[in-house]
Enzyme design. Structure first.
Site, short mmCIF file in Angstrom:
data_model
loop_
_atom_site.label_atom_id
_atom_site.label_comp_id
_atom_site.label_asym_id
_atom_site.label_seq_id
_atom_site.Cartn_x
_atom_site.Cartn_y
_atom_site.Cartn_z
N SER A 216 59.02 11.14 10.03
CA SER A 216 57.89 11.08 10.96
C SER A 216 58.04 9.83 11.80
O SER A 216 58.92 9.00 11.56
CB SER A 216 56.58 11.04 10.19
N LYS A 217 57.15 9.68 12.75
CA LYS A 217 57.19 8.52 13.66
C LYS A 217 57.20 7.21 12.89
O LYS A 217 57.73 6.22 13.33
CB LYS A 217 55.95 8.55 14.56
N ARG A 218 56.56 7.26 11.72
CA ARG A 218 56.48 6.07 10.88
C ARG A 218 57.87 5.46 10.60
O ARG A 218 58.03 4.27 10.40
CB ARG A 218 55.83 6.50 9.56
#
Ligand code: GLU
Length: 481
Positions: free
Chosen positions: A250-252
């Site tokens: 994910s963007k994380r």
């Protein structure tokens, strides 16, 4: 004839995990001289946006992928935007109703939610209870006259559905756990399951290669293929990609969309190579390769069942190999807009000193993974350098001072410069000062660049010119403390 498709939903930017699915479909088609189809699954009107379709087409093309059929190139079995196929779904759905393969369901969202809640409380699977399957004529009439909206549901047979996944082997599902599912929503748009199965049938898809997150959808699709009197295609469910902390990408994780990588100036062939290493590796275990080198040996069954790990460091390492080997002229052209934006070179291209720029790119390309990094790497050639407090202290030590003094004296004697001359003057400095290795190089590097790492020293001096180098060193020789 192999026919595969990549079927993204244009609800956001194309992410590396999804682009990877496209890459393996494309590879598979190339391996088998097949047809690669791009189909846009945009029936979720609220979430789909045209700009994402445009962008994902651009991103896939930038990566070097080509397709033989798709919304932008046309094809015999189109249209390839699901939003342009609504009449097809409608017609087939009507056929299903006529053949009693499907039925109208009048349950409201609230009723369904409430029943799911109760099912969960009593430990039962929250499946639809098929309540509207056996409505009699007068019940149907009552719903119709009261103007109730309806969905259309497919009658799921109570059976086991099994299939051989090309990567996972035999997969079996008990359809008793699945209630009759919606194929047509009340707004007249098809459900995901229905649109996929209808399109895969009509587009004559032979192999469905998609993410493992779709594995549990496959039995529903198989039932629909049966109802459509079509032999189901082969399936290959690719494991998903995780971050280094083993959670879904994910963007994380700092994982960007393809367009973000593009903006940062990653080379598309490098990114493509990296994506092919997610869940697959060539037999010779080489990590850097061109598609043409591996295409003959690519087997979808060799793909890993385990999740792949997206590792930014590895990506940068691999992309760094590509920039190092890239042609300097090409990189120079790619670097120009970044350096212009940074204000390092004139906006007017005719005023750019391309010879100097080429030297700079040549000197820095070993140390960058993507073109935008040239801004940090090449700033020493365009603006005054900053010396940190720690570095200033380091340069004021006796050892540093004697190196810089001696090096400065040698620079003063020079009219021309070359890597060979640099070697010679360093030997002289060493002989005079008896200082060696890092203690010899580092004061010079820091005085000239304000940094501990960077391009080769002889390249730095060659590009800066002897006078600028002398000026940068003078600051530390004549400063009174
Ligand atoms: N539209 C689906 C997705 O973006 C893909 C469906 C499929 O490949 O069957 O996940």
């Amino acid at each position: 004839m192999v026919r595969v498709r990549f079927a993204p939903s244009p609800t956001g930017l194309l992410h590396i995990g999804n682009a990877r699915i496209a890459v393996f479909n494309w590879l598979f088609a190339r391996r088998h001289d097949g047809t690669f189809i791009l189909r846009i699954e945009d029936t979720d009107i609220a979430r789909s946006e045209k700009k994402f379709t445009t962008q994902l087409i651009e991103d896939l093309r930038w990566l070097g992928l080509t397709w033989q059929e798709g919304p932008d190139v046309g094809g015999q079995l189109g249209p390839y935007l699901q939003s342009e196929r609504l009449h097809i779904y409608k017609e087939i759905c009507q056929q299903f109703l006529n053949d009693r393969l499907a039925y109208k369901c009048y349950c409201t969202q609230e009723e369904l939610e409430e029943r799911r809640r109760i099912a969960r409380l009593s430990g039962k699977p929250p499946r639809y209870d098929n309540r509207c399957r056996n409505l009699n004529d007068s019940q149907i009439k009552a719903f119709e006259t009261s103007g109730m909206n309806n969905t259309i549901r497919f009658k799921v047979p109570d059976e086991l559905v099994a299939f051989d996944d090309l990567i996972r082997g035999t997969c079996q599902f008990d359809m008793n756990l699945v209630g009759d599912f919606v194929i047509m929503r009340s707004d007249g748009t098809p459900s995901f399951h229905f649109a996929v199965a209808v399109d895969d049938t009509l587009m004559e898809i032979t192999h469905v290669i998609r993410g493992e997150d779709h594995l549990s959808n496959t039995p529903c699709h198989i039932l629909l293929f049966n109802a459509l009197q079509r032999k189901p295609p082969h399936f290959a469910h690719l494991s998903l990609t995780m971050g280094t902390d083993r959670t879904l990408l994910s963007k994380r994780h700092g994982a960007f969309s393809i367009s973000e990588y593009r903006k940062l100036g990653y080379l598309p062939e490098a990114l493509l190579n990296y994506m092919m290493l997610l869940g697959w590796s060539p037999k010779n275990k080489k990590e850097k390769f061109k598609v043409d080198d591996i295409i003959e040996t690519f087997e979808i069954s060799d793909m890993s069942k385990a999740s792949s790990i997206f590792d930014h460091h590895k990506l940068d390492w691999l992309c760094g190999q590509y920039t190092r080997e890239a042609d300097t002229d090409t990189l120079t052209e790619l670097a120009i807009p970044y350096l212009q934006t940074a204000g390092f070179i004139p906006a007017d291209e005719s005023k750019i000193d391309k010879t100097r720029l080429r030297l700079i790119v040549d000197a820095t390309k070993n140390n960058i993974s993507c073109i935008s990094q040239i801004i940090q790497e090449a700033d020493i050639f365009f603006k005054d350098i900053m010396i940190s407090h720690t570095h200033a202290e380091f340069l004021s030590s006796e050892i540093s001072k004697s190196v810089l003094t001696s090096f400065y004296q040698e620079l003063q004697k020079l009219n021309t410069f070359s890597p060979q001359i640099f070697k010679e003057i360093l030997t002289i400095v060493h002989e005079k000062t008896k200082i060696n290795g890092k203690e010899l190089y580092l004061p010079i590097r820091i005085a000239l660049t304000g940094k501990e790492h960077g391009p080769e020293l002889h390249s730095i001096i060659n590009i800066l010119g002897i006078n600028t180098c002398k000026k940068r060193i003078e600051r530390f020789l004549f400063v009174k403390r």
